[in-house]
Design an enzyme around this catalytic site. Structure first.
Site, PDB file in Angstrom:
ATOM      1  N   THR A 108     -10.803  -6.177 -32.209  1.00 61.50           N
ATOM      2  CA  THR A 108      -9.852  -5.109 -32.481  1.00 61.50           C
ATOM      3  C   THR A 108      -8.458  -5.535 -32.003  1.00 61.50           C
ATOM      4  OG1 THR A 108     -10.432  -4.093 -30.357  1.00 61.50           O
ATOM      5  CG2 THR A 108     -11.587  -3.291 -32.331  1.00 61.50           C
ATOM      6  N   TYR A 109      -7.470  -4.685 -32.235  1.00 62.43           N
ATOM      7  CA  TYR A 109      -6.080  -5.017 -31.906  1.00 62.43           C
ATOM      8  C   TYR A 109      -5.957  -5.345 -30.421  1.00 62.43           C
ATOM      9  CZ  TYR A 109      -0.992  -4.893 -32.247  1.00 62.43           C
ATOM     10  OH  TYR A 109       0.338  -5.229 -32.233  1.00 62.43           O
ATOM     11  N   HIS A 110      -5.260  -6.433 -30.134  1.00 58.92           N
ATOM     12  CA  HIS A 110      -5.269  -7.008 -28.793  1.00 58.92           C
ATOM     13  C   HIS A 110      -4.029  -6.656 -27.965  1.00 58.92           C
ATOM     14  CE1 HIS A 110      -3.488  -9.625 -31.763  1.00 58.92           C
ATOM     15  NE2 HIS A 110      -2.781 -10.237 -30.822  1.00 58.92           N
ATOM     16  N   ARG A 111      -3.228  -5.724 -28.436  1.00 63.88           N
ATOM     17  CA  ARG A 111      -2.097  -5.250 -27.623  1.00 63.88           C
ATOM     18  C   ARG A 111      -2.319  -3.771 -27.353  1.00 63.88           C
ATOM     19  NH1 ARG A 111       0.266  -9.004 -31.172  1.00 63.88           N
ATOM     20  NH2 ARG A 111       1.333 -10.706 -30.068  1.00 63.88           N
ATOM     21  N   HIS A 153      -4.180   2.450 -29.352  1.00 63.98           N
ATOM     22  CA  HIS A 153      -5.274   1.576 -29.767  1.00 63.98           C
ATOM     23  C   HIS A 153      -6.343   1.583 -28.677  1.00 63.98           C
ATOM     24  CE1 HIS A 153      -2.761   0.012 -33.007  1.00 63.98           C
ATOM     25  NE2 HIS A 153      -1.785  -0.086 -32.107  1.00 63.98           N
TER      26      HIS A 153
END
Length: 436
Positions: A108-111, A153
């Site tokens: 999944t989005y890493h930020r 997120h």
């Protein structure tokens, strides 16, 4: 200036338990022997006497249970810290690899600042855990995000929990495994330990000291205590045995905590107060005080997060910038200031507010307030500009050249190469064309 202090302790080794080669150990509690106002024992001869003790009374034995919950799934910050500790990746390298895994649809989005998984992900992990026979808690786990966290997120996790490997290179596969195991372990049961804390006493140098057990004012029932005496030397053995692995079926330690996460084994047995125990050997411990260690990449990311400096998307770029500009150098994984870095800080500190921790933290909060509608962009940026403009003018006046014609500060103008120039010109140009 830091000065190292050499100090001493003593450690006794006792009988083997269940064929444990080294046996279990107890450390001398030196507090009663310290001169008033000191925190270290510097009397080596006394430590040698403590290490020579062989017969001790069992003063107290406390048995309890401890539980260790799994670490939360990765946020950007904790991923960078864990990858630095476990895989020796720089934050920049970690983000590059994570970007590739994200673009490939593996994670999944890493930020993100959020330590929590989506409900869909939790359900998928629990289903997988039941299939594998991994221990599960009664209810799914959630964590409280840090103050000011941006939780648009979810935490970083594999897109498909059952997928054991992903990535086109060894580094990508290593990072994916780190992310996957952390996410899976985050939803498993606590690790459970049986804990023994044993206190032993013996005479040392004819000194008598008061003894208070870990249970409070309960007096020990050793032979010395029954005779109205207190042991002069107290040794303490602390040990724990894993009785239910829980999340440790997947992870042994929390890599975010660094390389010291694993605890040494010390198989301390349960004993009854009033008995005796014989030490097989003794050892004098020689220690030296050390200054606080320099930052590693992981430690600096953790400190930035703690101080509210930067955001998930900027931690890696901050560390990359201070290294590529030559302000710090990496020596054996530690960040060491360079002469250039020291010169820059000496020039800016105390003169410019943007060089202070509080400025960056406050500005981050102000930008968040703009994003949430609590503050107006022009007001925030205008105030910052006025402050910087005033500090810059004061700096130039104190350290720079002044135009002899109009009194404004002079600017160093340089254009290298053939046909170039190098001169000081008035900042009031074109109204004032004075040059030096």
């Amino acid at each position: 200036e830091f000065r190292s202090v050499t100090h001493y302790g003593a450690e006794l080794t006792f009988e083997q338990v269940d064929n444990i080669t080294d046996g279990w150990k107890a450390a001398w509690v030196t507090k009663a022997f310290l001169p008033e106002g000191t925190e270290y024992l510097t009397d080596k001869a006394l430590a040698e006497k403590a290490a020579a003790i062989r017969s001790l009374d069992v003063l107290d034995c406390r048995e309890s249970e401890s539980r260790s919950a799994p670490p939360a799934p990765f946020t950007t910050s904790s991923l960078q810290q864990a990858a630095s500790n476990a895989l020796k990746f720089s934050p920049k390298r970690t983000m590059e690899l994570a970007q590739r895994l994200y673009e490939a649809g593996a994670i999944t989005y890493h930020r993100t600042d959020s330590p929590n998984l989506s409900q869909e992900a939790i359900e998928a992990i629990r289903v997988l855990a039941e299939e594998k026979g991994w221990p599960l808690p009664d209810a799914p786990r959630t964590w409280k995000a840090k103050a000011g966290a941006q939780e648009a997120h979810e935490a970083i996790r594999p897109v498909h929990a059952e997928r054991e490997s992903a990535g086109d290179s060894d580094d990508e596969r290593a990072l994916y495994a780190l992310i996957r195991l952390r996410a899976l372990a985050s939803q498993l049961a606590d690790a459970v330990y049986a804990v023994h804390v044993l206190r032993l006493g013996a005479d040392l140098d004819g000194k008598e000291v008061d003894y208070i057990s870990d249970r409070g004012a309960t007096p020990p029932v050793s032979p010395q205590a029954r005779a109205g005496q207190s042991p002069s030397a107290v040794f303490e053995a602390r040990g724990r045995t894993l009785t239910a692995p829980g999340w440790k079926v997947l992870l042994q330690v929390d890599a975010t905590d660094g390389e010291g996460g694993a605890e040494p084994e010390n198989p301390v047995p349960a004993m009854k107060a009033g008995g005796k125990v014989l030490a097989l050997a003794g050892n004098v411990l020689t220690k030296n005080t050390k200054p606080a260690p320099r930052y590693t990449d992981a430690a600096l990311v953790r400190e930035l997060e703690k101080r509210g400096i930067g955001r998930p998307s900027t931690y890696a770029s901050i560390l990359d910038t201070i290294q590529t500009r030559g302000y710090v150098a990496l020596e054996k994984r530690f960040l060491v200031p360079t002469p250039l870095g020291e010169t820059v800080i000496d020039a800016l500190a105390g003169r410019f507010s943007f060089a202070e921790y509080s400025f960056t933290c406050d500005m981050e909060q102000a930008l968040d307030d703009i994003a949430s509608g609590k503050a107006e962009y022009r007001a925030v940026v205008g105030l910052a500009y006025e402050k910087l403009h005033g500090e810059l003018a004061a700096f130039l006046k104190a350290t720079g050249k002044t135009c002899p014609k109009c009194g404004k500060h002079m600017v160093h103008r340089v254009k290298p190469g053939k046909g170039g120039y190098d001169f000081w010109g008035c900042s009031g140009w074109p109204d004032c064309k004075e040059k030096l």
